[in-house]
Design an enzyme around this catalytic site. Sequence first.
Site, PDB file in Angstrom:
ATOM      1  N   TYR A 144       0.832  -1.200   0.000  1.00  0.00           N
ATOM      2  CA  TYR A 144       0.000   0.000   0.000  1.00  0.00           C
ATOM      3  C   TYR A 144       0.869   1.254   0.000  1.00  0.00           C
ATOM      4  O   TYR A 144       0.704   2.141  -0.851  1.00  0.00           O
ATOM      5  CB  TYR A 144      -0.934   0.002   1.200  1.00  0.00           C
ATOM      6  CG  TYR A 144      -1.696   1.298   1.367  1.00  0.00           C
ATOM      7  CD1 TYR A 144      -2.631   1.695   0.413  1.00  0.00           C
ATOM      8  CD2 TYR A 144      -1.474   2.127   2.460  1.00  0.00           C
ATOM      9  CE1 TYR A 144      -3.328   2.886   0.544  1.00  0.00           C
ATOM     10  CE2 TYR A 144      -2.169   3.321   2.599  1.00  0.00           C
ATOM     11  CZ  TYR A 144      -3.092   3.689   1.640  1.00  0.00           C
ATOM     12  OH  TYR A 144      -3.771   4.883   1.778  1.00  0.00           O
ATOM     13  N   LYS A 148       1.166   3.868  -3.155  1.00  0.00           N
ATOM     14  CA  LYS A 148       0.705   5.243  -2.971  1.00  0.00           C
ATOM     15  C   LYS A 148       1.831   6.229  -3.273  1.00  0.00           C
ATOM     16  O   LYS A 148       1.605   7.278  -3.885  1.00  0.00           O
ATOM     17  CB  LYS A 148       0.187   5.453  -1.556  1.00  0.00           C
ATOM     18  CG  LYS A 148      -1.114   4.742  -1.247  1.00  0.00           C
ATOM     19  CD  LYS A 148      -2.274   5.228  -2.109  1.00  0.00           C
ATOM     20  CE  LYS A 148      -2.789   6.571  -1.696  1.00  0.00           C
ATOM     21  NZ  LYS A 148      -4.000   6.986  -2.462  1.00  0.00           N
TER      22      LYS A 148
END
Length: 336
Positions: A144, A148
């Site tokens: 994640y 990102k």
Amino acid sequence: MTARRMLITGATGGLGQALVRAALERGDRVRATGRSAERGARFAGTGAHFIPLDLVEADDRSLRQLVGGCDTIIHAAALSASWGPAENFERANVVVTQRLIDLARQSDCRRFVYISSPSIFATFKDRLLIGPQDAPADPPLNAYARTKLAAERLVIAANDDHLACCALRPRALVGEGDEVILPRLAQLARRRAMPLPGGGRALIELTDLRDAADAVMLAEDAAPQIAGEAINISGGVPASVRDIATSLARALGCAPKLVHLPRGLARVMATGMEGTARLLNRPGEPVLTRYTLATLGYSQTFDPEPARRLIGYAPRHDALATLIEDAQRRAAMGEL
């Protein structure tokens, strides 16, 4: 200010809902999208036009129709989790972002605001007053955070005279629509024992979803002036994990025993749980991950000056009070 035609992705999430409300209050013409048609029904009668769409699976024609005619894209959609197959995060967070950037150019969209994440700074050390000079964690702690950061860099690199691009990294969002922080903390509060890495001394800056939405709208309005910037956003009031946990427990009528969990031991446990989950190919998230430990066991606060200077952002709400009020409201309605 001239009303703009605005696309908000991830509109059914907590921040997405707050963004739709803020944009409508500002007088913008809002096109909102999210995966769930059922959740999208909540926008009926608000003035927002909701289009149910899975951005990962959408074909080029569907995405082109979604973006077409918009002056601004606020891209808040993401696969947000601390565990899962890396390729899923890559498709949802990186590939989708690049497709939207490309279509924004083709449709003559002029502003692109990306909702990034403070997870890019998560690591096994305390980091206080993080500012523009501070580098992201290297390496990122999970897929994640990695994706990102990769998507944020795509957006910043895409900035030019035709498409003003910027990014915001809102921290620990709470309030109406929060389906991440409050549910997890409430689950912990109702246990007989609540383990606190490092004794719960780590500092967190909760952010009211309304303040985060205000910050995004300020950034959207100032996009041509702040183009190429990535701005950290928080509620500006650090509180210890222990104080947040005990305040929430009291609000819910719970009194769990607080258990001090040494950070070194917690790191060994998290690494072991992750290894076991991978070895056995378990689909669910381990009880403790290294990322969860980094966010709950180590302090992370932001320097408020850049957000104030660049977009005039100043939080208006007491985020801890918001968390408590939301918890009591949901508990009374049987939602927690």
